[in-house]
Write an enzyme that holds these catalytic residues in place. Structure first.
Site, short mmCIF file in Angstrom:
data_model
loop_
_atom_site.label_atom_id
_atom_site.label_comp_id
_atom_site.label_asym_id
_atom_site.label_seq_id
_atom_site.Cartn_x
_atom_site.Cartn_y
_atom_site.Cartn_z
N HIS A 65 0.84 -1.20 0.00
CA HIS A 65 0.00 0.00 0.00
C HIS A 65 0.87 1.25 0.00
CE1 HIS A 65 0.24 1.23 4.32
NE2 HIS A 65 0.41 -0.06 4.56
N ASP A 174 6.13 2.81 6.19
CA ASP A 174 4.93 1.97 6.11
C ASP A 174 4.02 2.62 5.10
OD1 ASP A 174 2.54 0.64 6.48
OD2 ASP A 174 2.23 1.29 8.54
N GLU A 206 -5.15 1.68 2.72
CA GLU A 206 -4.93 0.55 3.65
C GLU A 206 -5.05 0.98 5.09
OE1 GLU A 206 -2.82 -2.33 6.22
OE2 GLU A 206 -2.43 -0.20 5.98
N GLU A 207 -4.61 2.20 5.37
CA GLU A 207 -4.58 2.67 6.76
C GLU A 207 -5.97 2.97 7.32
OE1 GLU A 207 -2.06 2.29 8.45
OE2 GLU A 207 -0.27 2.55 7.25
N ASP A 229 4.08 -5.91 3.55
CA ASP A 229 3.79 -4.81 4.47
C ASP A 229 4.79 -4.86 5.63
OD1 ASP A 229 2.55 -2.61 5.66
OD2 ASP A 229 0.53 -3.41 5.39
N HIS A 313 3.93 3.76 12.58
CA HIS A 313 2.93 4.84 12.62
C HIS A 313 3.44 6.13 13.28
CE1 HIS A 313 -0.89 2.37 11.55
NE2 HIS A 313 0.16 2.05 10.82
ZN LIG Z 1 1.19 -0.85 6.35
#
Ligand SMILES: [Zn+2]
Length: 342
Positions: A65, A174, A206-207, A229, A313
């Site tokens: 993603h 990410d 995706e998030e 991922d 994150h």
């Molecule tokens: Zn991810």
């Protein structure tokens, strides 16, 4: 391909979930080297197909993603912007954070915070709620209303950096580090004869509950999928159940969200090439696009290749260059061997 440069360029692009246009456009450009059939679907997923030219070939979807976490302006009061979060941001890291506001002019903003002088010992122990924070741009109330419409999004500002020993640090590692790994895998596969039709996907949203990949998987109807991922890597302060280590190679996810035989097949291909492999256990869904892809249509045989990352994150996600290279090698080894899958 210089992985670090490609990745850093990629991380500098801003594309929170639902607002990935700039990143999708870059993916289209990057994929042109490997595919003459690239399209962007209704939601913004970029899909490049690389047919092997053989009749009745199986379809292998390889996904990473490209969206990132973000903030979205919900109202403006006296020039200060109130906001909500897009994706899993920990509010504790927000006070004092530098942002890029994507209003078409990439405005600089900072999130308001009270200095320690003004806090009671009690307040210092507490997390400030998002509803009590504001973004400060320096604009007056009038100017802010004119230049920052409600719904404008913002992202962490931080520039990617190299730490010592090939550790790479920055926002949106990410999952752009995994898309960089896929590009590197395509480079490794260039000129090789394959037995499967490849579909390379740079997926969106995706998030926000893995929403982009499902409709695209329905459309592609793959036989197999490899979702790439990031996954939490150990740090001195992490919980004991975190077992992945930075620098020890990609990890294969084991659990109900992944196909055991396909996962073993990928492991075997990696072993043949002496690629270091770790394992992660996921007891429900893997928290990756393998969830919507696996349950698309009549079901898709799926595997998850994970790249270890620390500080997920956060604006300072850390990955290791060697892990990206080994992730690429593992994906390439699996793709190349698809003709031998039972
Ligand atoms: Zn991810």
């Amino acid at each position: 391909m210089n992985i670090t440069e490609t990745l850093f360029d990629f991380c500098r692009l801003n594309g929170p979930s639902g607002f990935e246009d700039a990143v999708s456009a870059r993916c289209e450009t990057l994929l042109k080297e490997f595919s003459s059939d690239i399209r962007r679907d209704t939601l913004g997923n970029v899909i490049a197909s690389i047919p092997c030219g053989k009749a009745h070939a199986k379809k292998l979807l390889i996904d990473a993603h490209i969206d990132e976490l973000g903030l979205i302006v919900s109202s403006i009061s006296d020039g200060f912007l109130r906001f909500e979060l897009i994706g899993g941001i920990d509010p504790r890291i927000l006070p004092g954070r530098e942002l890029t506001i994507l209003n078409g002019e990439n405005l600089f903003g900072v999130i308001s915070c009270l200095p320690p002088h003004l806090l009671s010992p009690d307040q210092m122990e507490k997390t400030i709620a998002v509803k009590d924070m504001y973004i400060d741009t320096g604009l007056s109330g009038e100017e802010a209303k004119k230049r920052i419409p409600i719904g404008t999004v913002a992202v962490y500002r931080d520039e990617p950096e190299k730490l010592k020993n090939n550790f790479l640090c920055g926002k949106a590692m990410d999952d752009r580090s995994c898309f960089a790994a896929i590009l590197r895998a395509l480079e490794l596969l260039k000129g090789k004869t394959l037995d499967a039709d490849l579909f390379i996907m740079a997926s969106v949203q995706e998030e926000v509950f893995m929403r982009g990949a499902g409709p695209a998987a329905f459309d592609i109807a793959p036989d197999y999928s490899i979702v790439v991922d990031v996954s939490n890597a150990k740090t001195p302060d992490s919980k004991e159940q975190v077992t992945l280590e930075l620098g020890k190679g990609p990890s294969l996810s084991i659990g109900p969200n992944t196909d055991r035989r396909f996962t073993r097949f990928i492991e075997e291909q990696g072993r043949k090439k002496d690629i270091p492999i770790q394992f992660t256990v996921h007891t429900r869904n893997s928290g990756t696009n393998a969830y919507p892809i696996q349950v698309s249509r009549g079901g898709v045989i799926s595997a998850v290749v994970e790249l270890p990352s620390a500080y997920l994150h956060m604006p300072v996600e850390v990955v290791k260059l060697e892990d990206i290279e080994n992730t690429a090698r593992l994906i390439a080894a699996a793709a190349e061997a698809m003709g031998g899958i039972q």
